[in-house]
Scaffold this active site. Structure first.
Site, PDB file in Angstrom:
ATOM      1  N   ALA A   1      18.539  36.541  47.270  1.00 25.12           N
ATOM      2  CA  ALA A   1      17.182  36.617  46.705  1.00 25.12           C
ATOM      3  C   ALA A   1      17.255  36.322  45.211  1.00 25.12           C
ATOM      4  O   ALA A   1      18.295  36.507  44.567  1.00 25.12           O
ATOM      5  CB  ALA A   1      16.604  38.001  46.944  1.00 25.12           C
TER       6      ALA A   1
ATOM      7  N   GLY B   1      20.708  37.743  50.476  1.00 27.90           N
ATOM      8  CA  GLY B   1      19.721  37.051  51.304  1.00 27.90           C
ATOM      9  C   GLY B   1      20.253  35.728  51.834  1.00 27.90           C
ATOM     10  O   GLY B   1      19.782  35.232  52.857  1.00 27.90           O
TER      11      GLY B   1
ATOM     12  N   GLU C   1      21.981  36.679  54.875  1.00 23.14           N
ATOM     13  CA  GLU C   1      20.938  37.131  55.818  1.00 23.14           C
ATOM     14  C   GLU C   1      20.209  35.941  56.420  1.00 23.14           C
ATOM     15  O   GLU C   1      19.857  35.944  57.598  1.00 23.14           O
ATOM     16  CB  GLU C   1      19.980  38.080  55.100  1.00 23.14           C
ATOM     17  CG  GLU C   1      20.646  39.412  54.758  1.00 23.14           C
ATOM     18  CD  GLU C   1      19.752  40.305  53.934  1.00 23.14           C
ATOM     19  OE1 GLU C   1      19.333  39.868  52.833  1.00 23.14           O
ATOM     20  OE2 GLU C   1      19.460  41.414  54.361  1.00 23.14           O
TER      21      GLU C   1
ATOM     22  N   GLU D   1      24.297  43.470  47.705  1.00 24.18           N
ATOM     23  CA  GLU D   1      23.112  44.162  47.192  1.00 24.18           C
ATOM     24  C   GLU D   1      23.420  45.556  46.648  1.00 24.18           C
ATOM     25  O   GLU D   1      22.811  46.002  45.688  1.00 24.18           O
ATOM     26  CB  GLU D   1      22.037  44.263  48.273  1.00 24.18           C
ATOM     27  CG  GLU D   1      21.383  42.943  48.643  1.00 24.18           C
ATOM     28  CD  GLU D   1      22.133  42.173  49.719  1.00 24.18           C
ATOM     29  OE1 GLU D   1      23.334  42.420  49.927  1.00 24.18           O
ATOM     30  OE2 GLU D   1      21.511  41.296  50.350  1.00 24.18           O
TER      31      GLU D   1
HETATM   32  N1  T1G Z   1      19.111  35.615  41.372  1.00 28.47           N
HETATM   33  C1  T1G Z   1      18.784  35.125  40.162  1.00 28.47           C
HETATM   34  N2  T1G Z   1      19.664  34.545  39.308  1.00 28.47           N
HETATM   35  C2  T1G Z   1      20.939  34.491  39.722  1.00 28.47           C
HETATM   36  C3  T1G Z   1      21.363  34.992  40.972  1.00 28.47           C
HETATM   37  C4  T1G Z   1      20.383  35.572  41.811  1.00 28.47           C
HETATM   38  N3  T1G Z   1      20.690  36.040  43.005  1.00 28.47           N
HETATM   39  N4  T1G Z   1      22.694  34.766  41.071  1.00 28.47           N
HETATM   40  C5  T1G Z   1      23.071  34.162  39.930  1.00 28.47           C
HETATM   41  N5  T1G Z   1      22.031  33.991  39.135  1.00 28.47           N
HETATM   42  C6  T1G Z   1      22.031  33.328  37.818  1.00 28.47           C
HETATM   43  C7  T1G Z   1      22.955  34.006  36.821  1.00 28.47           C
HETATM   44  O1  T1G Z   1      22.270  35.049  36.151  1.00 28.47           O
HETATM   45  C8  T1G Z   1      23.291  32.845  35.921  1.00 28.47           C
HETATM   46  O2  T1G Z   1      22.160  32.648  35.083  1.00 28.47           O
HETATM   47  C9  T1G Z   1      23.353  31.643  36.864  1.00 28.47           C
HETATM   48  O3  T1G Z   1      22.572  32.021  38.013  1.00 28.47           O
HETATM   49  C10 T1G Z   1      24.755  31.318  37.320  1.00 28.47           C
HETATM   50  O4  T1G Z   1      25.298  32.559  37.815  1.00 28.47           O
HETATM   51  C11 T1G Z   1      16.836  40.342  50.244  1.00 28.47           C
HETATM   52  C12 T1G Z   1      17.335  41.456  47.872  1.00 28.47           C
HETATM   53  C13 T1G Z   1      26.267  33.457  43.298  1.00 28.47           C
HETATM   54  C14 T1G Z   1      28.692  34.130  43.040  1.00 28.47           C
HETATM   55  O5  T1G Z   1      23.997  39.745  44.191  1.00 28.47           O
HETATM   56  O6  T1G Z   1      27.318  36.859  42.514  1.00 28.47           O
HETATM   57  O7  T1G Z   1      19.681  38.932  48.136  1.00 28.47           O
HETATM   58  O8  T1G Z   1      23.290  33.135  32.879  1.00 28.47           O
HETATM   59  O9  T1G Z   1      27.191  32.593  36.173  1.00 28.47           O
HETATM   60  O10 T1G Z   1      29.906  32.305  38.456  1.00 28.47           O
HETATM   61  O11 T1G Z   1      18.865  41.328  50.826  1.00 28.47           O
HETATM   62  O12 T1G Z   1      25.974  34.355  40.507  1.00 28.47           O
HETATM   63  O13 T1G Z   1      23.098  30.780  33.706  1.00 28.47           O
HETATM   64  O14 T1G Z   1      21.046  32.016  32.983  1.00 28.47           O
HETATM   65  O15 T1G Z   1      27.150  34.182  38.169  1.00 28.47           O
HETATM   66  O16 T1G Z   1      29.007  30.349  39.889  1.00 28.47           O
HETATM   67  C15 T1G Z   1      22.106  39.364  46.173  1.00 28.47           C
HETATM   68  C16 T1G Z   1      24.579  37.448  42.601  1.00 28.47           C
HETATM   69  C17 T1G Z   1      20.769  39.282  45.525  1.00 28.47           C
HETATM   70  C18 T1G Z   1      24.649  37.470  44.112  1.00 28.47           C
HETATM   71  C19 T1G Z   1      27.647  32.447  41.518  1.00 28.47           C
HETATM   72  N6  T1G Z   1      22.976  38.324  45.631  1.00 28.47           N
HETATM   73  N7  T1G Z   1      25.161  36.248  42.053  1.00 28.47           N
HETATM   74  O17 T1G Z   1      28.594  32.743  40.508  1.00 28.47           O
HETATM   75  O18 T1G Z   1      27.472  31.667  38.505  1.00 28.47           O
HETATM   76  S1  T1G Z   1      19.674  40.512  46.135  1.00 28.47           S
HETATM   77  C20 T1G Z   1      23.847  38.627  44.643  1.00 28.47           C
HETATM   78  C21 T1G Z   1      26.517  36.087  42.030  1.00 28.47           C
HETATM   79  C22 T1G Z   1      19.337  40.011  47.721  1.00 28.47           C
HETATM   80  C23 T1G Z   1      18.286  40.410  49.915  1.00 28.47           C
HETATM   81  C24 T1G Z   1      18.556  40.984  48.549  1.00 28.47           C
HETATM   82  C25 T1G Z   1      27.002  34.839  41.357  1.00 28.47           C
HETATM   83  C26 T1G Z   1      27.386  33.711  42.328  1.00 28.47           C
HETATM   84  P1  T1G Z   1      22.406  32.088  33.569  1.00 28.47           P
HETATM   85  P2  T1G Z   1      26.849  32.839  37.612  1.00 28.47           P
HETATM   86  P3  T1G Z   1      28.840  31.712  39.326  1.00 28.47           P
END
Ligand code: T1G
Length: 712
Positions: A68, A109, A112, A132
């Site tokens: 998400a 997500g 999912e 999450e």
């Molecule tokens: N949403 C918004 N922005 C995100 C994002 C996300 N999920 N993931 C990364 N970014 C932004 C990050 O802030 C950065 O921004 C840029 O993308 C590159 O990220 C319904 C509710 C995927 C392994 O927890 O673990 O799904 O600083 O530097 O090293 O159940 O990002 O460039 O402006 O980390 O290549 C669950 C979180 C969400 C994954 C990539 N997902 N992200 O790593 O790049 S909640 C997560 C990561 C959810 C559902 C629920 C990593 C990555 P900027 P990065 P990376």
């Protein structure tokens, strides 16, 4: 017949009878509203197109989907139609088989989405997870209901509560993916062929609504035992228990009722202060890599060979970080026996990791082979990065840097692991100050994730960027600090520690102080932490800057200095604030009488001290000093201070760091409380409890620390 139409973030084409919905929303295919709308639009198109017999959901980027869009959480878009849970239920009820093509990370997500499809093919290098819980929430689009059905309760519970991703082989063995492809360039073609095979074999469409969770082989007390197994690691966190309750629901409820329970508990988590805190830290860690005035396009220098000066505890630990990611390391010592001791300690540390099944024996040998010892500086001539980790003494460090200046190639980055000494002074002792920087690792250096990067006045921009990228490569959390006593972390630790020592003189026992801070969420209270770090270490650090401390308060750290003179250095001598016998730790009955004696010498009133006062005087000192560090420009942003404290000093992630905590409780409350102690603590209060000018200014303007960052 092929036809393609594109939305801004989703590509769509039909190849013969296979529809391909390709996610194209860099950088992580965050499932924000536009992407959800695009998926739904093309899912409908494919469903209504009579020529389409199967649907492939793929990604145009390096990863499948990062979940998400977290940036939507603070607004209303996260639930805007189509909300992700509802969209995934629509996909799940598709009449045409949908194949998820997992080419890279599929998280939250993103996984999912794949679980709601009928089949899943993964590239060999893909990783899949439900992180999450690290954001203070839980998988809210069916993950807690579908993964237990597809992978079993034990695998699902471990993945959902740890938040840790698994690789493709583990996913295949667990049953939640169907096959793996071993070549990335042909992956989409392989997925289309797989879809055709499924059609040819009349493979059925599937829905988790028709599956129930198989608990036949689940150990009788699985959930009770699991809760006990995670109790220490998840102490104080709210979301892990909610995750487990969703999975317990999945074991008993039909899918739609389980999804309703998941939505209910997801909403409870989402509105919790802990979720705000943990999501704050997620973005804070990433913000810390952005350096004002330094373009993110600055090219980093190549770092393919590293040298460490000093094979002691820190030097050995630092060396392991590089060997762990395949970077060759030269470890320099002055004497053979010291070098051998250092190398043996490294091997012992790796042996422990092998025993704990964290690495294999071949990996141990591979890493040890990457670490070469030497006794001569000339061996370092070709290194791209040299990190000095010798005794914390400026003269010794200057001698080391003079040698490095003489032998290292032009462009080599010369770093000091100093924890408080002036990096500018070290840089000035070389002919290349632009190549000198501080790399402050935290002990144990091969474990602690924080790396404080200290930017000298003359440090070149590309050296900053190079060390940030290097830090990420060795799986550290980099935060850049300016040059100043204690940089950021130890600078704000100082008044925090001062308050603990003073509170003991005023009547609070080490055990009471430790309990208050431990219950707040700290990994360890202050007296215990000082015993661990070494009372002698703190004493020697204070002597280097006596006027800064003792000059303002003759009773400064008096109880610590008393223990030092008694040669009670803490754990290392078996006695400090506590008495240590093996793993046993007992309160020392002599501490409070010693403290009372010192209190009398300094006419300090001894009284009953409340837990509330202990918490406010220690934690608010972190906040106040953090405000000064911000104001002096030592830290670029308040969230950097939070990143440091949660990754290097055991500050609870579910509180978000001292500065986020201050914003949460209100800066006006912090200032008023400081002013109250300024009044009630007599001369001591007047000396130490003046609110930082920045704090007062923010309160006057009705602003928060966070507003500073968004403004910059
Ligand atoms: N949403 C918004 N922005 C995100 C994002 C996300 N999920 N993931 C990364 N970014 C932004 C990050 O802030 C950065 O921004 C840029 O993308 C590159 O990220 C319904 C509710 C995927 C392994 O927890 O673990 O799904 O600083 O530097 O090293 O159940 O990002 O460039 O402006 O980390 O290549 C669950 C979180 C969400 C994954 C990539 N997902 N992200 O790593 O790049 S909640 C997560 C990561 C959810 C559902 C629920 C990593 C990555 P900027 P990065 P990376």
């Amino acid at each position: 017949m092929n036809h393609a139409t594109d939305s801004a973030v989703v590509n769509y084409e039909v190849r013969d009878n296979i529809a391909i919905i390709s996610l194209n929303s860099p950088p992580v295919n965050g499932l924000g509203l536009p992407l959800r709308q695009g998926i739904q639009q093309y899912f409908y198109a494919a469903s209504e197109d009579p020529t389409v017999k199967a649907i492939v959901i793929a990604s145009s980027g390096k990863l499948f989907c990062g979940g998400a869009d977290i940036t939507e959480f603070s607004g209303k878009l996260a639930n805007a139609t189509p909300a992700l849970p509802a969209l995934l239920r629509e996909l799940e009820e598709s009449q045409k088989p949908i194949i998820a093509t997992i080419n890279g990370m599929a998280l939250g997500g993103g996984l999912e989405l794949a679980l709601a499809c009928d089949y899943r093919i993964a590239l060999f290098s893909a990783k899949m997870g439900l992180p999450e819980v690290n954001l203070g929430i839980l998988p809210g689009a069916g993950g807690t209901q579908r993964l237990p059905r597809l992978a079993g309760v034990e695998t699902a519970t471990q993945m959902i509560v740890s938040g840790a991703p698994v690789d493709a082989n583990t996913a295949l063995a667990s049953g939640f993916i169907d096959c793996i492809h071993d070549e990335s360039s042909s992956f989409l073609d392989a997925a289309i062929s797989y879809a055709r095979e499924l059609l040819a074999s009349n493979a059925p469409v599937k829905s988790c609504a028709e599956l129930s969770v198989d608990t036949s082989s689940l150990p009788e007390h699985f959930f009770t035992d699991f809760r006990q197994s995670i109790a220490r690691r998840t102490r104080g966190f709210y979301a892990p228990e909610q995750c487990i309750q969703c999975i317990e629901g999945a074991c008993k409820l039909p899918l739609d009722k389980g999804l309703a329970l998941e939505t209910q508990l997801f909403s409870k988590c989402m509105t919790s202060p802990q979720a705000r805190a943990q999501q704050h830290l997620f973005f804070a860690e990433r913000a810390a890599t952005k350096i004002p005035g330094v373009s993110s396009k600055t090219l980093p220098r190549t770092i393919s060979s590293v040298a460490i000066i000093g094979a002691g505890t820190m030097g050995g630990g630092i060396a392991m970080n590089f060997a762990n990611v395949g970077i060759p390391v030269i470890l320099l010592e002055l004497k053979q026996d010291a070098l051998e001791r250092g190398l043996n300690t490294i091997r012992t540390n790796y042996d422990i990791s092998v025993k704990r099944n964290k690495i294999t024996q071949p990996q141990l040998e591979q890493r040890m082979a990457l670490i070469q010892g030497t006794l001569t500086y000339n061996s370092l001539a070709g290194c791209d990065l040299v990190i000095e980790a010798v005794f914390e003494n400026m003269d010794i460090k200057k001698q080391v840097f003079a040698q490095l200046d003489a032998v290292c190639k032009p462009g080599a980055i010369l770093a000091s692991n100093t924890s408080t000494l002036d990096v500018n002074e070290i840089a000035a002792s070389t002919s290349r100050p632009q190549d000198v920087i501080g790399l402050h690792f935290f002990s144990p250096a091969n474990v602690m994730r924080l790396l404080e990067i200290v930017r000298g006045d003359k440090t070149a921009d590309d050296v900053i960027i190079s060390t940030i990228k290097m830090a990420q490569r060795i799986r550290k959390v980099p935060v850049v600090s300016g040059v100043g006593w204690g940089f950021i972390g130890n600078r704000i630790l100082e008044p925090y520690g001062r308050e603990a020592a003073r509170l003991m003189l005023e009547g609070a026992s080490p055990a009471q102080i430790d309990r208050v801070l431990y219950d707040f969420g700290l990994a360890m209270g202050l007296p215990s932490m000082i015993d661990l770090a070494g009372i002698d270490v703190g004493y020697l650090t204070r002597q280097a800057d006596r006027d800064m401390f003792y000059g303002r308060d003759p009773a400064y750290a008096a109880i610590c200095d008393k223990l030092y003179t008694l040669e009670r250095y803490g754990q290392k001598t078996g006695r400090g604030f506590y008495i240590y016998e093996g793993r046993d730790k007992q309160e020392d009955p002599e501490i409070m009488p010693l403290a009372n004696e010192i209190a009398q010498e300094h006419n300090i009133e001894v009284r009953e001290i409340s837990d509330k006062e202990i918490l406010e005087r220690t934690i608010y000192m972190l906040i106040n000093e953090g405000a000064k560090v911000l104001e002096e420009g030592i830290a670029y942003r308040s969230s950097d201070i939070d990143t440091i404290y949660c990754n290097g000093y055991g500050f609870p992630g579910h509180v978000g760091g001292p500065m986020h905590y201050a914003d949460e409780i209100g800066l006006e409350h912090v200032v008023n409380t400081l002013k109250q102690y300024q009044e009630t603590l007599g001369d001591y209060g007047k000396e130490w409890f003046s609110p930082a000018p920045l704090l007062e200014r923010l309160v006057a303007e009705g602003k928060s620390f966070k507003s500073l960052s968004t403004a910059s």
